[in-house]
Design a protein around this motif. Structure first.
Motif, PDB file in Angstrom:
ATOM      1  N   ASN A 142      16.194   0.800   0.808  1.00  0.00           N
ATOM      2  CA  ASN A 142      15.797   1.690   1.898  1.00  0.00           C
ATOM      3  C   ASN A 142      14.291   1.947   1.882  1.00  0.00           C
ATOM      4  OD1 ASN A 142      18.391   1.929   2.886  1.00  0.00           O
ATOM      5  ND2 ASN A 142      18.829   3.830   1.809  1.00  0.00           N
ATOM      6  N   TRP A 143      13.718   2.091   0.700  1.00  0.00           N
ATOM      7  CA  TRP A 143      12.274   2.278   0.587  1.00  0.00           C
ATOM      8  C   TRP A 143      11.521   1.050   1.096  1.00  0.00           C
ATOM      9  CZ3 TRP A 143      11.910   4.803  -4.972  1.00  0.00           C
ATOM     10  CH2 TRP A 143      12.196   6.167  -4.847  1.00  0.00           C
ATOM     11  N   VAL A 144      11.999  -0.131   0.716  1.00  0.00           N
ATOM     12  CA  VAL A 144      11.353  -1.357   1.189  1.00  0.00           C
ATOM     13  C   VAL A 144      11.507  -1.488   2.705  1.00  0.00           C
ATOM     14  CG1 VAL A 144      11.381  -3.881   1.072  1.00  0.00           C
ATOM     15  CG2 VAL A 144      11.608  -2.542  -1.022  1.00  0.00           C
TER      16      VAL A 144
ATOM     17  N   SER B 229       0.819  -1.210   0.000  1.00  0.00           N
ATOM     18  CA  SER B 229       0.000   0.000   0.000  1.00  0.00           C
ATOM     19  C   SER B 229       0.852   1.260   0.000  1.00  0.00           C
ATOM     20  CB  SER B 229      -0.933   0.002   1.213  1.00  0.00           C
ATOM     21  OG  SER B 229      -0.190   0.091   2.422  1.00  0.00           O
ATOM     22  N   SER B 230       2.126   1.112   0.376  1.00  0.00           N
ATOM     23  CA  SER B 230       3.061   2.235   0.324  1.00  0.00           C
ATOM     24  C   SER B 230       3.634   2.347  -1.089  1.00  0.00           C
ATOM     25  CB  SER B 230       4.188   2.042   1.344  1.00  0.00           C
ATOM     26  OG  SER B 230       5.202   3.007   1.166  1.00  0.00           O
TER      27      SER B 230
ATOM     28  N   ILE C 147      14.413  -6.785  13.559  1.00  0.00           N
ATOM     29  CA  ILE C 147      15.588  -7.367  12.909  1.00  0.00           C
ATOM     30  C   ILE C 147      15.383  -7.415  11.397  1.00  0.00           C
ATOM     31  CG2 ILE C 147      17.031  -9.429  12.741  1.00  0.00           C
ATOM     32  CD1 ILE C 147      16.320 -10.011  15.663  1.00  0.00           C
ATOM     33  N   ILE C 148      14.166  -7.775  10.969  1.00  0.00           N
ATOM     34  CA  ILE C 148      13.865  -7.829   9.535  1.00  0.00           C
ATOM     35  C   ILE C 148      14.016  -6.443   8.909  1.00  0.00           C
ATOM     36  CG2 ILE C 148      12.014  -8.202   7.859  1.00  0.00           C
ATOM     37  CD1 ILE C 148      10.982 -10.437   9.681  1.00  0.00           C
ATOM     38  N   VAL C 149      13.489  -5.432   9.580  1.00  0.00           N
ATOM     39  CA  VAL C 149      13.598  -4.066   9.061  1.00  0.00           C
ATOM     40  C   VAL C 149      15.065  -3.644   8.987  1.00  0.00           C
ATOM     41  CG1 VAL C 149      13.023  -1.654   9.505  1.00  0.00           C
ATOM     42  CG2 VAL C 149      11.314  -3.444   9.910  1.00  0.00           C
ATOM     43  N   HIS C 150      15.809  -3.901  10.057  1.00  0.00           N
ATOM     44  CA  HIS C 150      17.233  -3.538  10.091  1.00  0.00           C
ATOM     45  C   HIS C 150      18.001  -4.238   8.970  1.00  0.00           C
ATOM     46  CE1 HIS C 150      21.246  -2.767  11.765  1.00  0.00           C
ATOM     47  NE2 HIS C 150      21.485  -4.044  11.537  1.00  0.00           N
ATOM     48  N   SER C 151      17.740  -5.512   8.773  1.00  0.00           N
ATOM     49  CA  SER C 151      18.474  -6.281   7.768  1.00  0.00           C
ATOM     50  C   SER C 151      18.133  -5.815   6.360  1.00  0.00           C
ATOM     51  CB  SER C 151      18.162  -7.772   7.919  1.00  0.00           C
ATOM     52  OG  SER C 151      18.565  -8.240   9.198  1.00  0.00           O
TER      53      SER C 151
ATOM     54  N   ARG D 221       9.047  -1.348   8.050  1.00  0.00           N
ATOM     55  CA  ARG D 221       8.968  -0.764   9.392  1.00  0.00           C
ATOM     56  C   ARG D 221       7.551  -0.298   9.698  1.00  0.00           C
ATOM     57  NH1 ARG D 221      12.156   4.476   9.574  1.00  0.00           N
ATOM     58  NH2 ARG D 221      10.326   5.044   8.325  1.00  0.00           N
ATOM     59  N   ASP D 222       6.923   0.355   8.728  1.00  0.00           N
ATOM     60  CA  ASP D 222       5.556   0.807   8.928  1.00  0.00           C
ATOM     61  C   ASP D 222       4.575  -0.373   8.992  1.00  0.00           C
ATOM     62  OD1 ASP D 222       6.515   3.389   8.876  1.00  0.00           O
ATOM     63  OD2 ASP D 222       6.061   3.686   6.747  1.00  0.00           O
TER      64      ASP D 222
END
Length: 289
Positions: free
Chosen positions: A273-275, A23-24, A208-212, A280-281
């Motif tokens: 970075n966008w993904v 949706s983003s 962790i998923i977002v960071h990776s 994160r959201d």
């Protein structure tokens, strides 16, 4: 019935996360770019119009044209072909260290947080010492000590990446260690290993998923930096950072030689970075109903 209900719940949560992610608009664009890059990594050797390794003195330093859309380098090699073939080196060297960092860092951080005591203090102080050294500087030092090459580049990036994931995993586990479902597992004599891999780690993976995901872009930049200064992938391998290193002498007179490899690095880093921002959201507990 209970098992089926659990499976349905997990699937529905996964689908909710996917819907939030797509949706983003920026995350969706990032996913499309990453999908295209994966296609190029797999089929780059087949779709490259020319041999990326074969020089031609008569074609040297030709600007972009219909025959050579990205132009040719100082040795007459087609830059488009080298960019397409070189994608696999840049992306693989960006993804593999992140996977290793994520797996080892998650296990280490989760284990020491669950065990606690002096083991936690000793391990995390070691991680703090490693984290105190800037990541790029640490990669340069390790690469200089081990020498350039594919495997050595992966090792250099993993040494600096594992402590960051371990600290993040430890913080996540400390937040859920006192949860009631863990007390219920202990009451039925659930083994520590089962609690770790069945309950603790899966419930601490979101940050962790977002960071990776966002870390892949940083690793691609690090790979390009190491290759640019001669400590990563070595010429004539068409890695994007190595291509920039070859072209830096000609940047004033033939800027296209640097422009296209640099553009590819920027596009891929921005896409990841966008993904990462979208994940994160999507995984933010505050957004869950």
């Amino acid at each position: 019935m209970e098992k089926n209900t659990g499976k349905i719940k997990r699937r529905s949560q996964f689908s909710i996360t996917c819907r939030r992610l797509v949706s983003s608009k920026t995350a969706l664009i990032g996913l499309i770019i990453i999908a295209i890059m994966i296609f190029i990594v797999i089929f780059g050797d087949l779709i490259a119009p020319y041999d990326p390794m074969t020089p031609s003195v008569t074609l040297a330093k030709q600007g972009p044209s219909l025959t050579h859309p990205f132009g040719t380098d100082h040795l007459g090699r087609d830059i488009l072909s080298r960019v397409l073939v070189g994608a696999k080196y840049s992306l693989i060297l960006g993804i593999i260290p992140v996977l290793i960092d994520t797996v080892l860092g998650t296990i280490i951080g989760s284990a020491v947080a669950y065990v606690g005591g002096w083991i936690d203090n000793v391990v995390m102080r070691i991680m703090d010492i490693i984290n105190s050294v800037p990541s790029l500087l640490l990669c340069i030092v390790v690469s200089a000590a081990l020498g350039p090459g594919f495997v050595n580049t992966i090792i250099a990036m993993c040494i600096g990446g594992i402590p960051k994931v371990a600290r993040l995993a430890r913080a996540s586990v400390l937040g859920i260690r006192q949860m009631e479902y863990l007390e219920a597992s202990e009451s039925v004599n659930c083994s520590k290993a089962r609690m770790m891999f069945k309950h603790i780690i899966p419930n601490s993976l979101s940050p962790i998923i977002v960071h990776s995901t966002m870390g892949i872009g940083g690793h691609i930049q690090t790979v390009a930096t190491l290759s640019f200064i001669g400590l990563g992938i070595q010429p004539p391998t068409p890695e994007w950072g190595a291509m920039l290193s070859d072209a830096r002498t000609y940047v004033l007179n033939f800027p296209y030689m640097c422009f296209f490899p640099g553009l590819m690095i920027a596009i891929v880093v921005i896409a990841f970075n966008w993904v990462g921002d979208g994940l994160r959201d999507a995984l933010d507990p505050k957004l869950k109903k």
